[in-house]
Scaffold this motif. Structure first.
Motif, short mmCIF file in Angstrom:
data_model
loop_
_atom_site.label_atom_id
_atom_site.label_comp_id
_atom_site.label_asym_id
_atom_site.label_seq_id
_atom_site.Cartn_x
_atom_site.Cartn_y
_atom_site.Cartn_z
N GLU A 176 -7.13 3.47 9.59
CA GLU A 176 -6.22 3.60 10.73
C GLU A 176 -6.61 4.79 11.59
N GLY B 52 0.81 -1.21 0.00
CA GLY B 52 0.00 0.00 0.00
C GLY B 52 0.84 1.26 0.00
N THR B 53 1.90 1.25 0.80
CA THR B 53 2.78 2.43 0.85
C THR B 53 3.36 2.72 -0.53
N GLU C 89 -8.37 9.09 1.86
CA GLU C 89 -8.98 7.76 2.00
C GLU C 89 -10.49 7.97 2.15
N GLN D 88 -7.10 0.27 2.01
CA GLN D 88 -7.86 -0.49 3.01
C GLN D 88 -9.33 -0.69 2.61
N LYS E 121 -3.54 -4.46 -0.18
CA LYS E 121 -4.25 -5.33 0.76
C LYS E 121 -5.18 -6.34 0.07
N PHE F 78 -3.72 7.94 6.91
CA PHE F 78 -2.60 7.01 6.97
C PHE F 78 -2.33 6.52 5.57
N HIS F 79 -1.11 6.77 5.09
CA HIS F 79 -0.77 6.35 3.74
C HIS F 79 0.44 5.41 3.71
N ASP G 199 -6.87 6.97 -1.81
CA ASP G 199 -6.13 5.85 -1.22
C ASP G 199 -7.17 4.83 -0.79
C1 LIG Z 1 -5.25 3.57 3.73
C2 LIG Z 1 -3.88 2.93 3.79
N1 LIG Z 1 -2.92 3.37 2.98
C3 LIG Z 1 -1.70 2.82 2.97
C4 LIG Z 1 -1.38 1.80 3.82
C5 LIG Z 1 -0.01 1.20 3.81
O1 LIG Z 1 -0.07 -0.08 3.27
P1 LIG Z 1 1.13 -1.12 3.46
O2 LIG Z 1 1.22 -1.42 4.91
O3 LIG Z 1 0.73 -2.29 2.61
O4 LIG Z 1 2.36 -0.47 2.94
C6 LIG Z 1 -2.35 1.30 4.71
C7 LIG Z 1 -2.04 0.22 5.66
O5 LIG Z 1 -2.68 0.01 6.64
C8 LIG Z 1 -3.64 1.89 4.69
O6 LIG Z 1 -4.61 1.46 5.50
#
Ligand SMILES: Cc1ncc(COP(=O)(O)O)c(C=O)c1O
Length: 411
Positions: free
Chosen positions: A202, A112-113, A197, A233, A259, A145-146, A230
């Motif tokens: 988170e 995700g990041t 998001e 999730q 995810k 949270f990204h 984003d």
């Molecule tokens: C909305 C959102 N973006 C990005 C991420 C980051 O994803 P990853 O942990 O797969 O890098 C998450 C992880 O919880 C998330 O919920």
């Protein structure tokens, strides 16, 4: 010889951590060795109901036969070739994602990041190749949270996560959500995009109201900005639609997913319109493992199931059932549970601030139920999308039992 799971911790280590793993996670002292549907089996043979889905990852539960078959079949054929060559699996999955969303182009990555950072990069490069290199700033929201890389942390601007990481990367304007005036005021000549998001998972399972998302779309159109969702999730059926933004009746220009699309196999992707992808030219981005054949086999298998006629309607039906049970729980434990939040099978219970959410997760674990913490003292509930009706009943009964063990301390 294997180390006992409860090996004595090294000095300073968290007691639930192995002395040879970095102490980054506050792990529960339980180790799972097998999973089947919504159930996990611990090393000692005890079984646990999984209402966390590995933080929204295991959309089809554990060891789904179609996913297992796709992965094992691919494992006997080809694991990796690199992105120096064509990839039938990527072409097929991208074609299916484009056919079912706003997108015309897809880039595959592993998390995700990585998808979020890639989405930011795509937005900046769009303006760069279209004659506006000065447009590089991205408007983001408090509580977002990204991900955990330095730029993703700067985007979300959470001081807790940025602590000790040096000067946060520039290029982000972090504002409160649902404040239209602050949003309009944040847009300037250097703004490239707005990133959000649709449900802040988170950040406490906070649903961003449809009218806020619609305003973001309108402002992006008015000012020539790109809208980035984003959906790491919220995507792939979690909220009862294939993607959560569909509830608001608008489309982004770029979307980060991960995810659920991998169902447990590491897989992320950036989706974009033709226009928004125009900066992602040859050599501008890359990923060694991104879109590798194993990940593509699983991603395509996940879509086989999630896109089956009626699957998402079933998710919505089960979500309504879960929401009703959670509302009953709130009524029954009104001193403990202040609010039921969420969308689809991404739900949260906001607890009384005097009752730490970690205590609730611990009490649930004692009932052999897995729940997940979120910010704002919210406990997150995200069962697999194909959970049975019986397991929803069982899980909510366990939540009630866990809550009955908690008390609000007298002031
Ligand atoms: C909305 C959102 N973006 C990005 C991420 C980051 O994803 P990853 O942990 O797969 O890098 C998450 C992880 O919880 C998330 O919920």
């Amino acid at each position: 010889m294997t180390e006992p799971l409860t090996a004595a911790p090294a000095a300073g280590a968290n007691s639930q951590n192995s002395p040879v793993l970095m102490s980054t996670y506050a792990r529960q002292d339980v180790a799972f060795v097998r999973g089947e549907g919504a159930w996990l089996f611990a090393a000692d043979g005890e079984r646990y109901l999984d209402f966390g889905s590995g933080v929204a990852v295991n959309v089809l539960g554990h060891a789904h036969p179609h996913l297992v078959e796709a992965l094992t079949e691919q494992a006997t054929q080809l694991w990796h070739t690199s992105n120096l060559y064509r990839s039938p699996g990527q072409e097929r999955l991208a074609q299916r994602l484009c056919a079912t969303t706003f997108a015309d182009r897809v880039f595959f990555c592993n998390s995700g990041t990585e998808a979020c950072e890639g989405a930011i990069k795509a937005a900046r490069r769009y303006h760069y190749v279209n004659g506006h290199p000065e447009r590089w700033r991205v408007i983001t929201f408090e509580g977002a949270f990204h991900g955990r890389t330095l730029t993703a942390l700067a985007a979300a601007a959470n001081p807790k996560y940025l602590e000790g990481c040096g000067i946060a990367a520039d290029g982000f304007d972090n504002i409160p959500v649902s404040e239209p005036e602050a949003l309009q005021a944040a847009i300037g000549p250097e703004t490239a995009a707005i990133m959000v998001e649709p449900v802040m998972g988170e950040g406490g399972v906070r649903v961003v109201p449809a009218e806020d998302l619609q305003l973001m779309r309108a402002l992006c159109d008015e000012h020539g900005l790109l809208l980035i969702f984003d959906e790491v999730q919220t995507g792939v059926g979690r909220t009862g639609r294939l993607f959560a933004h569909e509830h608001a009746g608008i489309e982004p220009d770029i979307m980060a997913i991960a995810k659920g699309i991998g169902g447990g196999f590491p897989l992320g992707a950036i989706l974009a319109t033709e226009k928004a992808a125009s900066g992602m030219t040859a050599g501008s981005h890359g990923s060694t493992f991104g879109g590798n054949p194993l990940a593509m086999a699983v991603g395509n298998a996940v879509l086989d199931v999630v896109l089956e006629p009626g699957f998402l309607e079933e998710v919505s039906r089960k979500a309504a059932r879960l929401r009703q049970s959670l509302a009953e729980i709130k009524d029954r434990f009104s001193d403990l549970v202040l609010e039921v939040r969420g969308e689809g099978l991404l739900m949260g219970l906001k607890l009384n601030p005097d009752v730490p959410v970690a205590d609730c997760v611990k009490a649930a674990l004692a009932e052999h139920l897995l729940l997940i913490t979120a910010s704002d003292n919210v406990v997150r509930i995200l069962p697999p999308l194909n959970i049975s009706e019986d397991d929803i009943v069982e899980g909510t009964a366990r939540i009630a039992r866990a809550l009955s063990k908690l008390t609000v301390p007298a002031r």
